[in-house]
Design a protein around this motif. Structure first.
Motif, PDB file in Angstrom:
ATOM      1  N   ASN A 185      57.859-138.991 -37.391  1.00 37.79           N
ATOM      2  CA  ASN A 185      56.783-138.490 -38.245  1.00 37.79           C
ATOM      3  C   ASN A 185      56.895-139.094 -39.637  1.00 37.79           C
ATOM      4  OD1 ASN A 185      55.696-136.387 -36.286  1.00 37.79           O
ATOM      5  ND2 ASN A 185      57.859-135.802 -36.409  1.00 37.79           N
ATOM      6  N   ARG A 215      46.516-133.926 -30.095  1.00 42.98           N
ATOM      7  CA  ARG A 215      46.596-135.380 -30.254  1.00 42.98           C
ATOM      8  C   ARG A 215      45.529-135.862 -31.243  1.00 42.98           C
ATOM      9  NH1 ARG A 215      49.137-139.163 -27.156  1.00 42.98           N
ATOM     10  NH2 ARG A 215      48.417-141.334 -27.374  1.00 42.98           N
ATOM     11  N   THR A 267      48.371-129.149 -25.907  1.00 39.94           N
ATOM     12  CA  THR A 267      48.581-130.517 -26.353  1.00 39.94           C
ATOM     13  C   THR A 267      47.646-130.822 -27.515  1.00 39.94           C
ATOM     14  OG1 THR A 267      49.243-131.222 -24.139  1.00 39.94           O
ATOM     15  CG2 THR A 267      48.530-132.939 -25.661  1.00 39.94           C
ATOM     16  N   ARG A 277      55.740-135.677 -32.507  1.00 40.87           N
ATOM     17  CA  ARG A 277      56.105-137.081 -32.726  1.00 40.87           C
ATOM     18  C   ARG A 277      54.935-137.868 -33.307  1.00 40.87           C
ATOM     19  NH1 ARG A 277      60.283-138.478 -27.761  1.00 40.87           N
ATOM     20  NH2 ARG A 277      60.721-136.310 -27.197  1.00 40.87           N
ATOM     21  N   ARG A 278      55.304-138.829 -34.152  1.00 35.14           N
ATOM     22  CA  ARG A 278      54.395-139.827 -34.737  1.00 35.14           C
ATOM     23  C   ARG A 278      53.225-139.217 -35.509  1.00 35.14           C
ATOM     24  NH1 ARG A 278      52.881-143.532 -29.877  1.00 35.14           N
ATOM     25  NH2 ARG A 278      53.220-141.596 -28.718  1.00 35.14           N
ATOM     26  N   SER A 279      53.481-138.120 -36.206  1.00 36.69           N
ATOM     27  CA  SER A 279      52.503-137.632 -37.179  1.00 36.69           C
ATOM     28  C   SER A 279      52.566-138.535 -38.407  1.00 36.69           C
ATOM     29  CB  SER A 279      52.826-136.196 -37.601  1.00 36.69           C
ATOM     30  OG  SER A 279      52.911-135.337 -36.485  1.00 36.69           O
ATOM     31  N   ARG A 329      51.115-135.208 -30.797  1.00 38.02           N
ATOM     32  CA  ARG A 329      51.219-136.650 -30.887  1.00 38.02           C
ATOM     33  C   ARG A 329      50.146-137.207 -31.824  1.00 38.02           C
ATOM     34  NH1 ARG A 329      55.229-135.437 -28.673  1.00 38.02           N
ATOM     35  NH2 ARG A 329      56.141-136.255 -26.729  1.00 38.02           N
ATOM     36  N   LEU A 330      50.588-138.069 -32.745  1.00 39.44           N
ATOM     37  CA  LEU A 330      49.668-138.870 -33.570  1.00 39.44           C
ATOM     38  C   LEU A 330      48.721-138.024 -34.412  1.00 39.44           C
ATOM     39  CD1 LEU A 330      48.792-141.521 -30.843  1.00 39.44           C
ATOM     40  CD2 LEU A 330      50.305-141.879 -32.807  1.00 39.44           C
TER      41      LEU A 330
END
Length: 365
Positions: free
Chosen positions: A348, A279, A277, A325-327, A302-303
């Motif tokens: 992203n 983040r 993971t 997701r959400r880069s 994530r992020l």
């Protein structure tokens, strides 16, 4: 009938007991600075030395500091340990030495293990130097458990010339380098590395890191030359580079990377980054050398700034089953890699969401 006298009988019994009682063995006295210990010894008080070595341990000796401190003058060696025999050092503090502990060679005697348990090495140049010679002579297998090594101006643990080292349930903090290993096989379990220039540096050897935390190191793990680096179930936070596998055979699995500038660099010799993971890192997985091989599979991003950025990509790298997701930048940017399918990239910052692989049924760009 006359009663027998009691006192003479008791006196005779006591005398017999004295005759058969084994003689009590006297414990070794408190050692003095510079002593060579040839039997198991315990400190009875703190020991402050004006020169080194502080204490020298012969083959097969156990030194129990009994919670006391062996204090040095800022140079020299605190505890010198014979390469021969099973030697133990436990339960105390060694501070103010050039090397808190260092091994020395014993000719024609083979080598035996060293166990360091519940020790504190504080404010030495090197905490423990268990290096062999350049030819690998006197390589003493070393296990460090339930200990702390802090404030070393050079290395917390120096293990040159193929010495096998195990570090378990130990904290290394605020040293310049944590573990510097050259050619040996190193295992690290259940430990913590805090605030180092390089927490672990391995050269032409192997390091297997499990269930270990790395916080606020400039570099968490790096291979200074070709090495085998295995990371499982570990956590990396606040590094400039958490794991630099540019020059390593690298395997990262089931680990967590948070708030690092770059989490993982993969390189020429082959890498597997799986089931981990990522983040809030600047970049999750990137190339550390122009040519890379290996696989990036089954990870969650994530992020991050960029999730996966393999630029330029290489057909020797396989990418599949990642969820990004959400880069703020790229989700997956990996032109030229081999697409294993199953990648997801949503929300992203850059479009297209995926370059070089298919994501969510969207054609490759």
């Amino acid at each position: 009938m006359r009663a027998r006298p009691v006192l003479p009988v008791l006196a005779l019994a006591a005398a017999a007991a004295v005759l058969v009682a084994p003689p009590a063995s006297a414990a070794p006295p408190q050692p003095a600075c510079g002593d060579t210990l040839t039997v198991d010894t315990a400190l009875r008080a703190d020991l402050t030395c004006l020169a080194g070595p502080g204490l020298r341990l012969a083959a097969g000796v156990t030194l129990d500091l009994r919670g006391h401190t062996l204090r040095g003058p800022g140079d020299g060696v605190g505890v010198e340990v014979a390469s021969a025999g099973a030697v133990r050092v436990r339960n105390g503090t060694v501070t103010g030495w050039g090397a808190g502990l260092r091994t020395y060679g014993v000719e024609d005697a083979g080598t035996g293990p060293l166990t360091v348990d519940r020790m504190r090495f504080r404010d030495n140049v090197d905490g423990l130097d268990v290096s062999a010679t350049q030819l690998g002579e006197w390589a003493k297998p070393t296990t460090i458990t339930r200990s702390t090594v802090t404030g070393s101006s050079d290395a917390a643990v120096e293990a040159a010339w193929s010495v096998p080292v195990t570090i378990d349930r130990t904290t290394l903090a605020d040293n310049r380098f944590g573990l510097r290993a050259d050619g040996g096989d190193t295992v690290v379990t259940g430990s913590r590395f805090l605030r180092h220039e390089r927490a672990i540096s391995v050269y032409e050897g192997s390091v297997d890191v499990r269930d270990t935390a790395f916080d606020d190191n400039a570099t968490g793990i790096t291979a200074a030359s070709v090495a085998v680096v295995t990371v499982a179930g570990s956590r990396f936070t606040g590094s400039e580079t958490a794991v630099d596998g540019s020059w390593a055979f690298l395997d990262v699995a089931g680990s967590r990377f948070t708030a690092n500038t770059t989490a993982v660099l993969i390189g020429t010799y082959g890498a597997s980054v799986d089931g981990s993971t990522f983040r809030a890192n600047g970049t999750g997985v990137a190339l550390g050398t122009p040519a890379g091989t290996g696989s990036v599979t089954g990870n969650v991003f994530r992020l991050n700034g960029d999730g996966i950025r393999l630029d330029p990509g290489d057909a020797g790298i396989e990418v599949g089953g990642n969820d990004v997701r959400r880069s703020t930048g790229w989700g997956i940017y990996a032109p030229g890699v081999t697409d294993l399918g199953g990648n997801v990239a949503r929300g992203n910052g850059n479009e297209p969401q995926c370059v070089g692989v298919v994501c969510d049924g969207t054609p490759q760009s």
